[in-house]
Design a protein around this motif. Structure first.
Motif, PDB file in Angstrom:
ATOM      1  N   GLY A  26       1.021  -1.262  -0.066  1.00 27.81           N
ATOM      2  CA  GLY A  26      -0.016  -0.052  -0.011  1.00 27.81           C
ATOM      3  C   GLY A  26       0.878   1.382   0.151  1.00 27.81           C
ATOM      4  O   GLY A  26       0.544   2.347   0.533  1.00 27.81           O
ATOM      5  N   ALA A  27       2.032   1.113  -0.582  1.00 30.57           N
ATOM      6  CA  ALA A  27       2.830   2.142  -0.603  1.00 30.57           C
ATOM      7  C   ALA A  27       2.690   3.115  -1.792  1.00 30.57           C
ATOM      8  O   ALA A  27       1.745   2.587  -2.692  1.00 30.57           O
ATOM      9  N   GLU A  28       3.497   4.188  -1.897  1.00 25.43           N
ATOM     10  CA  GLU A  28       3.456   4.900  -3.428  1.00 25.43           C
ATOM     11  C   GLU A  28       4.801   5.142  -4.014  1.00 25.43           C
ATOM     12  O   GLU A  28       5.769   5.390  -3.065  1.00 25.43           O
ATOM     13  N   MET A  29       5.010   4.945  -5.100  1.00 22.81           N
ATOM     14  CA  MET A  29       6.281   5.275  -5.774  1.00 22.81           C
ATOM     15  C   MET A  29       6.288   6.719  -6.365  1.00 22.81           C
ATOM     16  O   MET A  29       5.381   7.214  -6.623  1.00 22.81           O
ATOM     17  N   LEU A  30       7.400   7.225  -6.211  1.00 24.62           N
ATOM     18  CA  LEU A  30       7.711   8.741  -6.660  1.00 24.62           C
ATOM     19  C   LEU A  30       8.749   8.913  -7.260  1.00 24.62           C
ATOM     20  O   LEU A  30       9.871   8.021  -6.966  1.00 24.62           O
ATOM     21  N   VAL A  31       8.947   9.963  -7.920  1.00 21.29           N
ATOM     22  CA  VAL A  31      10.251  10.180  -8.674  1.00 21.29           C
ATOM     23  C   VAL A  31      11.233  10.683  -7.336  1.00 21.29           C
ATOM     24  O   VAL A  31      10.661  11.214  -6.425  1.00 21.29           O
ATOM     25  N   GLY A  72      24.088   3.243  -9.086  1.00 20.38           N
ATOM     26  CA  GLY A  72      24.783   4.497  -8.485  1.00 20.38           C
ATOM     27  C   GLY A  72      23.853   5.828  -8.756  1.00 20.38           C
ATOM     28  O   GLY A  72      24.218   6.819  -8.586  1.00 20.38           O
ATOM     29  N   ARG A  73      22.656   5.416  -9.605  1.00 21.10           N
ATOM     30  CA  ARG A  73      21.756   6.681  -9.655  1.00 21.10           C
ATOM     31  C   ARG A  73      20.384   6.108  -9.069  1.00 21.10           C
ATOM     32  O   ARG A  73      20.001   5.250  -9.180  1.00 21.10           O
ATOM     33  N   ASP A  74      19.689   7.229  -8.453  1.00 19.53           N
ATOM     34  CA  ASP A  74      18.410   7.388  -7.704  1.00 19.53           C
ATOM     35  C   ASP A  74      17.601   7.165  -8.923  1.00 19.53           C
ATOM     36  O   ASP A  74      17.585   7.878  -9.897  1.00 19.53           O
ATOM     37  N   VAL A  75      16.769   5.865  -8.620  1.00 19.61           N
ATOM     38  CA  VAL A  75      15.684   5.700  -9.732  1.00 19.61           C
ATOM     39  C   VAL A  75      14.386   5.966  -9.253  1.00 19.61           C
ATOM     40  O   VAL A  75      13.444   6.695 -10.113  1.00 19.61           O
ATOM     41  N   LEU A  76      14.017   5.703  -7.972  1.00 19.33           N
ATOM     42  CA  LEU A  76      12.628   5.844  -7.463  1.00 19.33           C
ATOM     43  C   LEU A  76      12.637   6.097  -6.170  1.00 19.33           C
ATOM     44  O   LEU A  76      13.801   5.622  -5.439  1.00 19.33           O
ATOM     45  N   ALA A  77      11.715   6.556  -5.733  1.00 18.92           N
ATOM     46  CA  ALA A  77      11.499   6.710  -4.035  1.00 18.92           C
ATOM     47  C   ALA A  77      10.150   6.113  -3.879  1.00 18.92           C
ATOM     48  O   ALA A  77       9.256   5.948  -4.536  1.00 18.92           O
ATOM     49  N   VAL A  78      10.075   5.700  -2.482  1.00 19.90           N
ATOM     50  CA  VAL A  78       8.914   4.790  -2.238  1.00 19.90           C
ATOM     51  C   VAL A  78       8.398   5.415  -0.775  1.00 19.90           C
ATOM     52  O   VAL A  78       9.345   5.480   0.216  1.00 19.90           O
TER      53      VAL A  78
END
Length: 125
Positions: free
Chosen positions: A21-26, A41-47
Motif C-alpha cells: 500500500g505504498a506509493e512510488m515517486l520520482v 549508483g543513480r537514484d531511480v525511484l522513491a517509495v
C-alpha cells in the motif's frame, strides 16, 4: 511516477510496493521519511511507505480480494484464519487494530480476542 517509470527496477518493485500500500515517486519528490532506491549508483525511484493505520486497511482489502467476498461473509473458521494472518502481520499493534478488524469481520472485539486467545493457547500446548 513518470520520469523513471519504464526502468526495470520500477517494474521489479511495483508488486511489492502495491502489496504494502505504498506509493512510488520520482526521487526528487522524496522526503526524509521516504526510501530512495538506486540502480548502478543513480537514484531511480522513491517509495513512500503508508501510515500503519492505512496499512491495516490495505491488508484488509487485500484479504477481501483474496477471499472474493467481504470478510464479514466468511465462515467462522476462515475468520479465525484471517485473524491469525493479521496477527502475524502486526495488525493488533496498531491503535484500534482490534476494533478495525472486528468491524471488517462483522464480529465483536470480544470475538477477535477469543480468536487470538484460542490460537495462542493451542501454540502453548
Amino acid at each position: 511516477m513518470t520520469e523513471s517509470g519504464d526502468h526495470p527496477l520500477v517494474a521489479a518493485v511495483k508488486p511489492l510496493v502495491d502489496a504494502m500500500g505504498a506509493e512510488m515517486l520520482v526521487p526528487d519528490q522524496a522526503t526524509e521519511d521516504d526510501v530512495v532506491l538506486a540502480w548502478e549508483g543513480r537514484d531511480v525511484l522513491a517509495v513512500r511507505l503508508p501510515q500503519l493505520s492505512d496499512s491495516l486497511d490495505h491488508i484488509l482489502l487485500a484479504l477481501e480480494r483474496r477471499h472474493g467476498m467481504p470478510l464479514s461473509e466468511l465462515d467462522r473458521k476462515t475468520k479465525q484464519s484471517v485473524v491469525r494472518i493479521l496477527e502475524a502481520r502486526g495488525a493488533f499493534s496498531v491503535r484500534h487494530g482490534v476494533e478495525t478488524v472486528a468491524g471488517a469481520l462483522g464480529v465483536s472485539r470480544f470475538t477477535v480476542y477469543n480468536y487470538l486467545n484460542r490460537d495462542n493457547s493451542t501454540k502453548s500446548e
